[in-house]
Design an enzyme around this catalytic site. Sequence first.
Site, PDB file in Angstrom:
ATOM      1  N   ARG A 189     -74.200  28.395 -84.358  1.00 36.63           N
ATOM      2  CA  ARG A 189     -74.518  27.185 -85.117  1.00 36.63           C
ATOM      3  C   ARG A 189     -74.902  27.487 -86.573  1.00 36.63           C
ATOM      4  O   ARG A 189     -74.984  28.620 -86.983  1.00 36.63           O
ATOM      5  CB  ARG A 189     -75.670  26.436 -84.443  1.00 36.63           C
ATOM      6  CG  ARG A 189     -76.926  27.259 -84.174  1.00 36.63           C
ATOM      7  CD  ARG A 189     -77.959  26.414 -83.439  1.00 36.63           C
ATOM      8  NE  ARG A 189     -79.142  27.157 -83.040  1.00 36.63           N
ATOM      9  CZ  ARG A 189     -79.315  27.737 -81.849  1.00 36.63           C
ATOM     10  NH1 ARG A 189     -78.353  27.651 -80.936  1.00 36.63           N
ATOM     11  NH2 ARG A 189     -80.426  28.371 -81.562  1.00 36.63           N
ATOM     12  N   ASP A 201     -85.007  21.453 -90.118  1.00 36.03           N
ATOM     13  CA  ASP A 201     -84.247  22.224 -91.108  1.00 36.03           C
ATOM     14  C   ASP A 201     -83.703  21.387 -92.266  1.00 36.03           C
ATOM     15  O   ASP A 201     -83.103  20.331 -92.045  1.00 36.03           O
ATOM     16  CB  ASP A 201     -83.038  22.886 -90.445  1.00 36.03           C
ATOM     17  CG  ASP A 201     -83.383  23.749 -89.264  1.00 36.03           C
ATOM     18  OD1 ASP A 201     -84.556  23.803 -88.881  1.00 36.03           O
ATOM     19  OD2 ASP A 201     -82.455  24.374 -88.707  1.00 36.03           O
TER      20      ASP A 201
END
Length: 480
Positions: A162, A44
């Site tokens: 998250r 990511d």
Amino acid sequence: MKSAIEQRQIQLAQMEIEKYRSIVEADPYRLSYHLMPPVGLMNDPNGFIHWNGAYHVFYQWMPFKTGHGAKFWGHYTSCDLVHWKLEPVALAPSEWFDKNGCYSGSAVDNHGLLTLFYTGNVKDEDGNRHTYQCMAVSENGIDFVKKGVVVTLPDGYTAHFRDPKVWKKDDDWYMIVGAQSESLDGKAVLFRSKNLTQWEYLGAIAGGKQKQLGEFGYMWECPDLFELDGQDVLIVCPQGLQAKGMHYQNVYQAGYFVGRLNYETAEFVHGSFTELDRGFEFYAPQTTLDAKGRRLLIAWMGVPDQDEEKHPTIQQRWIHALTLPRELRLIDGKLHQVPVEELQKLRKNEIAYTNVTVANEEISLEGISGNVIELKFDIHQLEGMIEMQIRNNARLIYHHDERVLTLERKSFVNGLTEKRQCRLEHLLSLHIFLDTSSIEVFVNGGEEVFTARLFPYPSNHSIVIAANGKCIFDITKWNL
């Protein structure tokens, strides 16, 4: 000041870069103008921000192997979104609240301090997961000091909580977090703060098992909420969607809702979910607003848990990359993505043809080939089917009568042909960025986008155009 443990972790990561630098850089599939890990695994993008005149992209990084594990935050900077500098490691797993990984998050400017928010991942002795939303700050944009936990897990959610994205609206800060409820459905959860350290839980603004969604994924990752042209856009990555026709073909999805968020009631009234990218590898997109007022997006050119161990680059000690930065535009309720204009700085050796006719034949045009190139393909007339064969590894095919655009490629897992598709009323243009082992196709000015990794024979640079019917077009190629 960084703790001794974090300093040691960063030192070990740097040693890994030096140890395998020559192996990584010798790979013919190493990309030319995309962001990649210096070694190991990248996933990511994190903390995408335009700060003090420079663009910063942090990224999830595992330096010690090409698999997942206790993630670091790697760091690149750029003055122009084209030429990037690898910076020192920003965050490393080291403290009680992030010892098993500094997971994804975002960045903001807080009175001149570059401030990072991330998820601290912890596993106890019994293997149970615990997650904390954490903060780190920097005065110079390079050296970061952890400030610890700012948000703990609220009631009603599992530890799959998250990827905090933080922004400011009026006098308040807001944080949206990807979550899984105790009933095992995905949610996007909103918080509010005056000072970035004390956060008020406002509730879930969207998620599965709502009236307008029904069952819609068991976990929502990487949320991002922003205003664009008077609308609120929520980008999210739902996990657990079942394939539906041409939709949701990857193991996990990335897409968006357009609507309006009531910041007082934490109610988000929105339309349907739309996938952001129709290709094989696209996940965890993150956006920022730059000094030019543009809403920019960059994403992971990969998908979690999808044949990662089969990637050809693993033998060279690296895997995955990020997409090109893209500008977002909201047109008739749909996000359009266009490559940032700064990429034109890469262009050289232009070759162009106008009013080319292909009728029931295939052709190769002199000079229209390569492995690190940009192509613009503009159609004036189309009857029947047009296809473009790329490096004997991929094909773009449009059936005018069926109104379907297809990207085919040879699977790097088993060599068989696989495809991704979308419905498209008319094919007007293709804007293609081809790199040594990737392709990004912007269709009709960004109305649709296909992103994929390709692993053709390195020596094959061929591009062939064919028509079953008749097509008249202009084509321009630049080396990059």
